[in-house]
Design a protein around this motif. Sequence first.
Motif, PDB file in Angstrom:
ATOM      1  N   THR A  60      50.380   8.739  90.390  1.00  0.00           N
ATOM      2  CA  THR A  60      49.139   8.563  91.147  1.00  0.00           C
ATOM      3  C   THR A  60      49.306   7.609  92.329  1.00  0.00           C
ATOM      4  O   THR A  60      48.593   7.736  93.327  1.00  0.00           O
ATOM      5  CB  THR A  60      48.024   8.020  90.228  1.00  0.00           C
ATOM      6  OG1 THR A  60      48.507   6.836  89.579  1.00  0.00           O
ATOM      7  CG2 THR A  60      47.648   9.057  89.192  1.00  0.00           C
ATOM      8  N   ASP A  61      50.240   6.649  92.216  1.00  0.00           N
ATOM      9  CA  ASP A  61      50.420   5.729  93.338  1.00  0.00           C
ATOM     10  C   ASP A  61      51.350   6.273  94.403  1.00  0.00           C
ATOM     11  O   ASP A  61      51.604   5.618  95.411  1.00  0.00           O
ATOM     12  CB  ASP A  61      50.943   4.374  92.829  1.00  0.00           C
ATOM     13  CG  ASP A  61      52.274   4.505  92.113  1.00  0.00           C
ATOM     14  OD1 ASP A  61      52.566   5.620  91.639  1.00  0.00           O
ATOM     15  OD2 ASP A  61      53.019   3.507  92.026  1.00  0.00           O
ATOM     16  N   CYS A  62      51.875   7.491  94.196  1.00  0.00           N
ATOM     17  CA  CYS A  62      52.725   8.144  95.201  1.00  0.00           C
ATOM     18  C   CYS A  62      52.051   9.360  95.802  1.00  0.00           C
ATOM     19  O   CYS A  62      52.702  10.259  96.350  1.00  0.00           O
ATOM     20  CB  CYS A  62      54.070   8.541  94.581  1.00  0.00           C
ATOM     21  SG  CYS A  62      55.056   7.123  94.099  1.00  0.00           S
TER      22      CYS A  62
ATOM     23  N   LYS B 250      43.637   1.958 100.530  1.00  0.00           N
ATOM     24  CA  LYS B 250      43.564   2.517  99.179  1.00  0.00           C
ATOM     25  C   LYS B 250      43.297   1.416  98.159  1.00  0.00           C
ATOM     26  O   LYS B 250      42.480   1.580  97.236  1.00  0.00           O
ATOM     27  CB  LYS B 250      44.870   3.242  98.855  1.00  0.00           C
ATOM     28  CG  LYS B 250      44.855   3.992  97.527  1.00  0.00           C
ATOM     29  CD  LYS B 250      46.168   4.700  97.293  1.00  0.00           C
ATOM     30  CE  LYS B 250      46.153   5.434  95.945  1.00  0.00           C
ATOM     31  NZ  LYS B 250      47.448   6.104  95.675  1.00  0.00           N
ATOM     32  N   GLU B 251      43.955   0.274  98.321  1.00  0.00           N
ATOM     33  CA  GLU B 251      43.726  -0.863  97.435  1.00  0.00           C
ATOM     34  C   GLU B 251      42.286  -1.360  97.549  1.00  0.00           C
ATOM     35  O   GLU B 251      41.686  -1.795  96.566  1.00  0.00           O
ATOM     36  CB  GLU B 251      44.672  -2.010  97.795  1.00  0.00           C
ATOM     37  CG  GLU B 251      46.129  -1.747  97.460  1.00  0.00           C
ATOM     38  CD  GLU B 251      47.027  -2.848  98.011  1.00  0.00           C
ATOM     39  OE1 GLU B 251      46.493  -3.925  98.368  1.00  0.00           O
ATOM     40  OE2 GLU B 251      48.245  -2.628  98.092  1.00  0.00           O
TER      41      GLU B 251
ATOM     42  N   GLU C 254      47.868   2.268 102.656  1.00  0.00           N
ATOM     43  CA  GLU C 254      47.975   1.729 101.296  1.00  0.00           C
ATOM     44  C   GLU C 254      46.983   0.587 101.093  1.00  0.00           C
ATOM     45  O   GLU C 254      46.378   0.442 100.035  1.00  0.00           O
ATOM     46  CB  GLU C 254      49.401   1.238 101.038  1.00  0.00           C
ATOM     47  CG  GLU C 254      50.433   2.347 100.886  1.00  0.00           C
ATOM     48  CD  GLU C 254      50.215   3.167  99.630  1.00  0.00           C
ATOM     49  OE1 GLU C 254      49.786   2.598  98.607  1.00  0.00           O
ATOM     50  OE2 GLU C 254      50.444   4.383  99.673  1.00  0.00           O
TER      51      GLU C 254
ATOM     52  N   TYR D 160      47.953  10.608  97.565  1.00  0.00           N
ATOM     53  CA  TYR D 160      46.563  10.299  97.854  1.00  0.00           C
ATOM     54  C   TYR D 160      45.635  11.375  97.300  1.00  0.00           C
ATOM     55  O   TYR D 160      44.419  11.249  97.393  1.00  0.00           O
ATOM     56  CB  TYR D 160      46.348  10.166  99.355  1.00  0.00           C
ATOM     57  CG  TYR D 160      47.154   9.058  99.987  1.00  0.00           C
ATOM     58  CD1 TYR D 160      46.916   7.730  99.653  1.00  0.00           C
ATOM     59  CD2 TYR D 160      48.176   9.326 100.889  1.00  0.00           C
ATOM     60  CE1 TYR D 160      47.665   6.700 100.207  1.00  0.00           C
ATOM     61  CE2 TYR D 160      48.926   8.313 101.454  1.00  0.00           C
ATOM     62  CZ  TYR D 160      48.664   7.004 101.098  1.00  0.00           C
ATOM     63  OH  TYR D 160      49.409   5.981 101.641  1.00  0.00           O
TER      64      TYR D 160
END
Length: 1810
Positions: free
Chosen positions: A1318-1320, A1219-1220, A1216, A1322
């Motif tokens: 989208t945040d759950c 990703k950030e 995560e 990849y």
Amino acid sequence: MAAASPTSHGTSSPSNSESESECEHESDAESDSCDDSDTGESWTSFDQSEEEDHLSSEDVIKEEPASGPLPCEFEIDKEKPSDVEAADESSCDLERSGLTECKKILRKLSLLIWNTLSKSQMISLLKDFVESEFFLIDGDSLFITCVSNVNFKKGQTLHFFYIVEKFLHDFIQKEAKFIIVFFKDAENLYSDYPELLALRTTLIQHLEYNTDVTIHTEFSNCLTPEWDIFLKECYPYFLIVTEKGIIPRQTDFLSIFIIHALQKKINIVLSLGIESDALRIYGFYASSCYLHKQFFETNEILLQHALHAYVVEYYRKSQEREILLYGHLRLNLGEMQEEVHQALSLLHSLGPEGADVRSVVCSVSCAVTLKLYTKMVHGAQDPENPATGTEKQNTQDLKKTPTLSEAADLCRMHCLSVICLQRLPLFQRAKSRIITSAWDRTLLPFRRMLKYCEFFTLKQLKAKNNWNVNYAGLPDLTDNSLRKNIAYYYEVEYSKGLTLELGDTLKQSYQTLWNTVLTVSGDGDFGGPMPVRTTSRPFLTHQKMSPRGSNQEIHKLGLIPLKAEIIEDYAGDILSELPFLSRDDPAITALSKKKEFDELIHWHTSRPLSDDLERMMCSAKSKNARERREIQKLQCFYHLFGKSMIGSSRSVRVIRGRELPPPENSSVQKKKKHQKTSAEKIIEENQKRQLAKLEKKEEGRWNNLSDYIEKEIKENPSSGIKRLEDFIQTCPVKSVKFAAEMVGLDACFKLWVEHCSESEAVSRDINIIINLMKRIHIIHEKYSELLQNAHRQKIAKYLKYIGFENLAHLLCPQVQKSSAEKDTSKYSVHTGAARFQLTYMGPYLFREERSDPDPRVRRFIPDTWQRELLDVVDNNESAVIVAPTSSGKTYASYYCMEKILRESDDGVVVYVAPTKALVNQVAGTVYSLFTKALPKGLTVCGVFTRDYRHDTFNCQVLVTVPQCLEILLLSPRHHKWVKSIRYVIFDEVHCLGGEIGAEVWEHLLVMIRCPFLALSATISNPEHLTEWLVSIKRYWQHVESTMENSGPSQNALKVAKKQQRKGVGKPSYRVRLVWYKERYNDLEKYVCSLKDNDFIIEHYHPCAALTVKHLEKYGIPLDLGFSPRESILLYDAMVHVWPEWTRKQELEPEEFSCFKNKIVIMRTDAKKYEEELKKEMIRWVQLDPSKVNQLLKYLKPQTFDSAEAKKQRMFPYFVEKLKEMNKLPAIFFLFNIHSVELSASRLLTNLIIKQNTQKGPNSEREKMNLNKKLWKAVKSQKRNYAVFFNSDSGARIQRIIVLGAEIEEMTKNLKKHYAVTTDCTYADQTVVDKQTLSKILYRLKGTRKSYKLHNLLRRGIGYHHGLMEYRQRQVVEMLFRLKHVKVITATSSLALGINMPCKSVVFMEDSVFLDGLHFRQMSGRAGRRGEDLIGNVFFYGIPLPKIERLLKSNVPKLKGQFPLSISLVLRLMLLVAKAEDKEDAKAKALSVLQHSLVSFKQPKIKCMLKFYFIYSLQFLIREEYLNQECIPIGYSGLVSHLHYHEPTNFVLVSLLKKGIFHKLCIPTNINGQKRFSEDVMETLVVVLANLFGRRHLPPCVNKFENKNSRSMVMLGDLPRGFAEVIEEYNSVIQKNFGSFLLTVSKLADRTKESQLPLSEIDFSGKECEDSELVSHLMPGTESRTAVSPFACLSNITDQDLFNINVVNDAMLQTIYVDVTKVPFFYMTKYDMNGRKSPLNGYIMNFYKNRSLSALTWDNWLNMGDAYHLLKDFTLTVQAIRTSLSELCDDEDDNVVLAFKQLSKAFSQILGKKD
């Protein structure tokens, strides 16, 4: 190096209980019958009376029942199984000392060490770290390992040092860097064993004085702060240590050392199990884990207490006490030290400088011993002495005590032996007669005194710095056999009247030495030098025994005459030197005439070759409809798979005969210019009109988009800039592109002004300035000719506003005046222009690339080095291509394919890839890239691997693995196809230096005639490789020229001319080296660690990996590059560390010559700056190394350690975090298949939990209710439809409509519940449409764990490892390339050349397999050319020292392999005998024999290989695989099929010949069919596992007690009948190989044979001829011409060459024979300590339990290794079954049926069709 057996003849080791019973019943004389016959002197006699204290672990560890002992002269505490004990102090002693806790902690430590070492794996130790980093050798472990050598005879000091130096020299030859450490406290452990103590001290001093080996003796023990500091500064890669000491307390000491190393993340290699071959060293390797650190930190205080009080202090006190000799003589060691000190001082005053250390030690030890012994004897006879008594025991002791005269006799003989050591050359001493007598046991205490004196003398001599002593004689201080020889002469022969002259030289030297002894000893009356013996007491005990093999006649094996032409061509120059038998010799007339073996079966398949060829030639016409559909599906998927790699617009339609356009500067283009015709003028005018029309069209398109793009840049800068760049990339008109760039520049500037004007702006978005500067760079460099003055003024204004006034003035000087009044400081970035560009714009800096297009390349403008590759292909030349990963070297391969496809329909390109994953990738690329109309039955691409094959012989591009191409090249039946090969492309050719299969790459390179391309990113010596390949091409050129007149060759020439008429170019014999060293994109490294559940991610500067020592020795590694940002960081660090630095101003970025007055800094400018900084660092090392040390420390990031479990648990949050940071897509590398899948599953679980949390607690309930309502509504609707068809009621219709609307609404609501935000996930849902995604995922249908993988891929997660089916790997690779999958966990299966571009690579797990080569391959996936601007490498949980080694280690050098094996010789003979074109086949065979890489420019190795070739042929003829004409007969086909398993393939045939399998395979009749019982099958599995599934476990596993009756950890022994056949086979092998060694001994360099391997101390010289005594003692009656003279000192003779367990230690060191290539089958393997290394029972365990996962727990295998091992075993069983079916005429033969049943069983268990 490790012995296969601890004894000379036997293959089993006696148990401890047997040894005990023998010792109890033997008399003193009988106990002397061991190897040296000196058991009376064994360390057993110094046993401390301590009770046994067995270690148990609740039925996990049991007492080892058959631990092989040390050679009996070095055995200690036979009665105690010391390796099962954690402590041997009695309980009462412990309680009295208050050390019970120490005992407990040592028990726990012993269990932990056992648990760690039992899971160790045998691996190759020396990988890529060897040229840049060192490993650590524990000196005492080295000492134990060498003194335990079963072929070493006690007291032969020179042979001991030869063993030590050979051990170390083996490492050094293989370019290992190491240091040796001897701890001071370890010395105390030998205090009761003076001979070991003296020998250890001699070893330390010899290494210090006579070698360049770095040794450390300043550390007390491993728990001192000094040792911790040393490890921190010089972090070793691994520690070579033994887990078993000579005594139990030493075992405890070593255990503490091991746990300390493990907790420091230093891995362990067991010294006693080390083995080596010609190129590598192997050992049992145990890796560190967090558990070790946890244990040590928890128990550190107790361990320190145990080490000091329990292990060391006891022995330290022992030196202060008196030692009783003979029960009544008191020896005070303190007094002895004082006497030694006085004696040395006196001797120094007498002796000259440069005295021989042997004379010094001998004279001092003899003098002090005699002096103290006299005092002790006189003291014992003193009636006032309280220790003197009249008891019977004391009287008996006095009788045993040597008199003073007898003591003097012993010392005189010792002095005489030392003089012989000094005066006699080694080769003369090697002729010494073998004396089987042993020293009398009653002399032992006196000899111990001598050894104590020797020890103290050496210690004090070292401290005496003012005396220049010659230490070259240290390795040869004593020779026990020589002393016994002298004693035997004077005691037996001299007393019988045999009087021999000593000789003037020896006599004079001896008298001088003895007179020195008398002088140093003081007033003692010990007699003169002559006679040597003055007493008659027997010093020796005489026995009737002979040493091993001394009375046996040496087996002289005559050679069978050979009649093959190839033998004369290859080895004709040595045939005259060989002893051939006459034709009427019985050995020749007895040769049986076997039927030739005709190979009709393809390897690893049941189909006959003819059927296979027919199927391959007509794959499209298969009679089976299902098979045709499968082929069509496969080809369709290959097209889709290939498009994911090359895009959909790159397909090339190849038209035969149409050549590619030549480059513009070629001769074709250089035609003379002529006047334009009217037609050409019209064409030119039309082109101008079309260009104007296109320009107008593009202007209109831009006018429509410009406002929208400008607005979007203002609202969403990243999106707007991307849209702008997309337009510019698709626009073909330069003026429009320029206008667009100017609009983008204006928009960026306005956005920056607005951004800076906002009062609430706390931090500025520097990305705006980066985009602004990007536009300026592009405009200035690409559109300079379109720039007007107004444009320049505008750009200068913008530059001034952002603070780059110097650039503004440089571009437009007048801007200074016009804008002088306005304050622009608030818009400035407050940094210099050069610093800004280097810090923030490194990825965007322009390279000096060529602007002229090459017509041969469509999609990009190739670099100069890439054009050279294309020229190589155009000229039909060969090339070695070395370029970094992602640099674009692979393009030449596809250009080569296109060229061959255009030339003709019958030319073939073979692409050789190292892995099946790479084969699939290349095949997919070829399918997608090329289309061509071919005659019926032919295809463009074919694949051939061990698992599957299609269109192998009817394709033009064959993609294969090396082993399969070797099969085709060595097959007599595929000669015609081989001749059609036009080019061979070797991808990842550095596999030529790999551990497994490397010799196959070498065979291919020497056998192919056609041109080749050899590609690699990781070769450090490509010049050497190229030079070798040039020599091979010269050979083939010579072959072609000499074969022109032969029949078959003339036909071949006709074919060649025919091809030239068709346009096929003539192959060239030139080999070029194309070496490009610069990586296209930079890689930046980051170190990640956990602190308080937060991730600390710090940049890792490449220089942080360096050390001052490394810079001094090796400089900066060639491929250690910086990004421009890292250059600035280094400069700033240098200024911080040394503010007074003289070049500070010169190298300041704004002042640097290459940056000053430059608006646009180029990539080459940044590289020049980097090189200057590197040079300055090297200069710092010379000026002030301390400053460099400070600099490197300053650059090092701070890391925090945490438990592995915590790292794994936090892994999803780390992803995560990436990703950030916008660092996805990423590949996460691990080295365990279970970890790979588990990590991917953790990510999915985390996303699901996150999604459920977002939807609230009632989400699941609402979803269930909706599902129920929908189910009811659908059911109701079905009823309505049923009723509607029976009636046409309007109400019913209305109800149907309403219900349909409700169903639609409920379906929409359900989709919302199932929707993934989208945040759950990849996954990028926009890049692949649903239809394409479904088509790709459908490929998973029917595969293992498909549902699990399907769910992961839907969320953008994948995993990749070798255990997956190839269809699964293809799907994962494709979706990752399409950017749908953003996260992949993978093993090294993605390392070798796989096209998987990503932003980041993350190393998740440390492993021994993570070496410099793998690191470069894996990290090369990040930042690939054309995909990303920069690559990111993250280290998650990797120790900092390991990171340092990875970054600074050099890539490996290619040195070649031992080229020959007996199986290869047989395969070559098969090729020569069966090929249609005999000359061509012979040329191939000769090329393999003559052109090995290891023998390149090495004439002695070439000569030795010829002898080995003859030896191989002799073996094959005698074993009936060849006849005298070298034509294969008998079982040659079966042996060649199983060539990977040599020597087991020959063993299998021996078993078949003896009929032993028929005795086992007795079937039962069930329903008219023969079936074999489970007992028969299990026995057959045990036999085959012993033969083909050999994987050794470390010896400590013998203590394991299996609690599960069904699991099998250790494999059972071979059944007795099988073992007897193998013993007979081994006996023949030993005879043949011994004869071979006798033959090749003439090649040895006799000068070097007298030199120690490492120190090169020479022990040669002129033989002593004037001494009758020497001639008598050294008659040379035993044959010792073919063994090392050092080994001869331990009574090894030529006869011992017929014992394979002695050969490695005995043979001459300069004949370069690799003993591992001898087809000897070791049924049992032992380590140097005599302990058995059992075989892993994984095959039997799998067969019984049918569980692959169980092997990870029961047999300590990871799942990937287990699967591949079992798969190889299954393929081997299938190969045996196929060959036996062909050899046997009876289809119902019991053995054939048994193998068929077993093959089917294993195939079914592994889930494969038979």
